[in-house]
Design a protein around this motif. Structure first.
Motif, short mmCIF file in Angstrom:
data_model
loop_
_atom_site.label_atom_id
_atom_site.label_comp_id
_atom_site.label_asym_id
_atom_site.label_seq_id
_atom_site.Cartn_x
_atom_site.Cartn_y
_atom_site.Cartn_z
N GLY A 140 17.60 -18.22 9.72
CA GLY A 140 17.07 -16.91 10.09
C GLY A 140 17.61 -15.83 9.18
N ARG A 141 17.24 -14.61 9.47
CA ARG A 141 17.65 -13.46 8.65
C ARG A 141 19.10 -13.08 8.92
N PRO A 142 19.69 -12.20 8.08
CA PRO A 142 21.11 -11.86 8.22
C PRO A 142 21.52 -11.41 9.61
N ALA A 143 20.62 -10.79 10.34
CA ALA A 143 20.98 -10.32 11.68
C ALA A 143 21.35 -11.47 12.62
N SER A 144 20.94 -12.70 12.26
CA SER A 144 21.24 -13.85 13.10
C SER A 144 22.56 -14.52 12.73
N ALA A 145 23.36 -13.90 11.87
CA ALA A 145 24.62 -14.50 11.41
C ALA A 145 25.48 -14.91 12.60
N GLY A 146 25.99 -16.13 12.52
CA GLY A 146 26.87 -16.65 13.55
C GLY A 146 26.17 -17.34 14.69
N LYS A 147 24.85 -17.25 14.74
CA LYS A 147 24.10 -17.83 15.87
C LYS A 147 23.56 -19.22 15.58
N SER A 148 23.52 -19.59 14.32
CA SER A 148 22.91 -20.86 13.92
C SER A 148 23.98 -21.84 13.48
N ALA A 149 23.64 -23.13 13.52
CA ALA A 149 24.54 -24.15 12.97
C ALA A 149 24.60 -24.04 11.45
N VAL A 150 23.59 -23.43 10.85
CA VAL A 150 23.58 -23.20 9.41
C VAL A 150 24.27 -21.87 9.12
N VAL A 151 25.17 -21.86 8.15
CA VAL A 151 25.82 -20.63 7.74
C VAL A 151 24.77 -19.67 7.20
N SER A 152 24.81 -18.43 7.64
CA SER A 152 23.74 -17.48 7.34
C SER A 152 23.85 -16.89 5.94
N PHE A 153 22.69 -16.73 5.32
CA PHE A 153 22.57 -15.99 4.07
C PHE A 153 22.56 -14.50 4.38
N LEU A 154 23.27 -13.70 3.55
CA LEU A 154 23.36 -12.27 3.78
C LEU A 154 22.71 -11.44 2.67
N ASP A 155 22.85 -11.87 1.42
CA ASP A 155 22.44 -11.02 0.31
C ASP A 155 22.40 -11.87 -0.96
N TRP A 156 21.69 -11.37 -2.01
CA TRP A 156 21.76 -12.06 -3.29
C TRP A 156 21.54 -11.07 -4.42
N GLY A 226 37.76 -22.74 17.62
CA GLY A 226 37.90 -21.58 18.49
C GLY A 226 38.19 -22.01 19.90
N SER A 227 38.22 -21.05 20.80
CA SER A 227 38.54 -21.34 22.19
C SER A 227 37.49 -22.22 22.85
N ASP A 228 36.26 -22.22 22.32
CA ASP A 228 35.19 -23.02 22.90
C ASP A 228 35.12 -24.43 22.32
N GLY A 229 36.08 -24.77 21.46
CA GLY A 229 36.09 -26.10 20.85
C GLY A 229 35.56 -26.09 19.43
N LEU A 230 35.21 -27.27 18.92
CA LEU A 230 34.75 -27.41 17.54
C LEU A 230 33.28 -27.05 17.43
N ARG A 231 32.95 -26.34 16.36
CA ARG A 231 31.57 -25.98 16.11
C ARG A 231 31.20 -26.35 14.68
N VAL A 232 30.09 -27.05 14.51
CA VAL A 232 29.62 -27.49 13.21
C VAL A 232 28.83 -26.38 12.53
N ARG A 233 29.12 -26.14 11.23
CA ARG A 233 28.37 -25.18 10.43
C ARG A 233 28.00 -25.86 9.10
N ILE A 234 26.75 -25.80 8.73
CA ILE A 234 26.25 -26.48 7.54
C ILE A 234 26.13 -25.50 6.38
N ILE A 235 26.60 -25.90 5.21
CA ILE A 235 26.59 -25.04 4.03
C ILE A 235 25.91 -25.75 2.86
N ASP A 236 25.75 -25.02 1.77
CA ASP A 236 25.32 -25.51 0.45
C ASP A 236 23.95 -26.18 0.47
N PHE A 237 22.93 -25.36 0.26
CA PHE A 237 21.55 -25.84 0.18
C PHE A 237 21.09 -25.95 -1.26
N GLY A 238 22.04 -26.05 -2.18
CA GLY A 238 21.70 -26.10 -3.60
C GLY A 238 20.93 -27.32 -4.02
#
Length: 343
Positions: A140-156, A226-238
């Motif tokens: 999703g767009r930058p406003a969705s940062a932190g809400k997805s399992a995918v690390v959010s893109f912010l700018d380029w 974090g306090s809620d346990g482990l959370r998976v975040r996916i990076i690098d779509f190169g």
């Protein structure tokens, strides 16, 4: 596939393995140390976006802090007539101060290695990095940062010799490769299955949005704690691409994890390949020392631990079936008892 018994040796006694070369694959360093250190294993696995099983350099990244407290919106600074490279660099330097270990990360990509896609925006056709489009489709767009399992893109930013991608950096987090090594042995089954459950859900979401990551591996998975346990975040779509229903002929990803069908038939499909890579991750989490290679597995040189539960062994066999027609689908993985009942 028949379940195989464990013949593992302690991690400090392991020898670095080198699978037989496939056609078109560049040779690795001739000399490898007998003992496998964490750094040696990391270097062995840092083979990134490859075409026809040839490796290329992985762009680096650094951590930054926004110079303004306001979140950025994605700018399409593509170096056309309205934004020069020098103006783009100036805008970047005004907005970001490069520091250490903060909440934003910058990926530097040499200009020649950036694949772009045309995008119609405000009456103009802009050439936007494919990686940007994939991240926005997946997270999703930058406003969705932190809400997805995918690390959010912010700018380029498109600069003279490189393109900069600004992304969310989850804190605190560590990549799964390091998380496994820091555990000093195999992860508990409950922990590995919890990570697996999140990954299956994440890749199903990506595929439903038309994104094929193609390089799911431990270095490209962050474990955010974090306090809620482990959370998976996916990076690098190169190495990623737009998902299609057909077969792919050129492999882009880590050669060690290319699915068997690529070696046998020279082609692969998105779903079975992703399931194969998830199986590799599960094996590495339950094995404790990442060193999987597809060619060694095909040659029956990699064995499953006899101490694993029947459920985990069944899940491994479903993911790592050499024949893709016998491999589980992502939807079937999600319904597997080990995944469905995992926390």
């Amino acid at each position: 596939m028949v379940l195989r018994e464990d013949n593992r040796v302690p991690a400090t006694k392991r020898k670095a393995s080198r699978p037989p070369e496939a056609p078109g694959k560049r040779s690795r360093d001739a000399g490898e140390p007998a003992a496998v250190s964490a750094e040696t294993v990391r270097e062995r696995k840092r083979e990134s976006c490859s075409e026809q099983l040839s490796t290329t350099e992985t762009p680096g990244s650094c951590d930054v802090q926004p110079s303004s407290s306001n979140p950025s919106t994605p700018r399409q600074d593509n170096g056309d007539t309205y934004t020069s490279a020098s103006e783009s660099r100036a805008r970047f330097e005004r907005k970001y101060l490069q520091l250490q270990m903060l909440g934003v990360a910058i990926k530097h990509i040499p200009k020649g290695k950036v694949e772009t896609q045309p995008v119609f925006h405000l009456g103009k056709v802009l050439q936007v990095p494919l990686e940007v489009l994939l991240m926005m489709k997946a997270a999703g767009r930058p406003a969705s940062a932190g809400k997805s399992a995918v690390v959010s893109f912010l700018d380029w930013y498109d600069l003279e010799q490189e393109v900069l991608l600004v992304m969310e950096r989850p804190v605190p987090s560590v990549d799964l490769f390091t998380y496994i090594l820091n555990n000093d042995g195999p992860l508990e089954e409950d922990t590995a299955l919890s990570i697996m459950k999140q990954l299956v859900g994440a890749v199903l979401h990506m595929h439903s949005n038309g994104v094929f990551h193609r390089d799911i591996k431990s270095e490209n998975i962050l474990i955010q704690t974090g306090s809620d346990g482990l959370r998976v975040r996916i990076i690098d779509f190169g190495c990623g691409c737009i998902l299609t229903d057909g077969a792919y002929r050129k492999f882009s990803g880590t050669p060690d994890y290319a699915p068997p069908e690529f070696y046998v038939c020279g082609s692969y499909e998105a779903g079975p390949t992703t399931v194969w890579q998830l199986g590799v991750l599960l094996y590495e989490m339950l094995d404790g020392l990442p060193q999987f290679t597809t060619t060694e597995f095909i040659c029956d040189s990699i064995r499953f631990s006899s101490e694993l539960s029947c459920g985990c062994l069944d899940l491994l066999n479903l993911c790592l079936a050499v024949d893709p027609s016998e491999r589980a689908t992502l939807e079937q993985l999600q319904q597997h008892p080990c995944i469905r009942h995992s926390a």
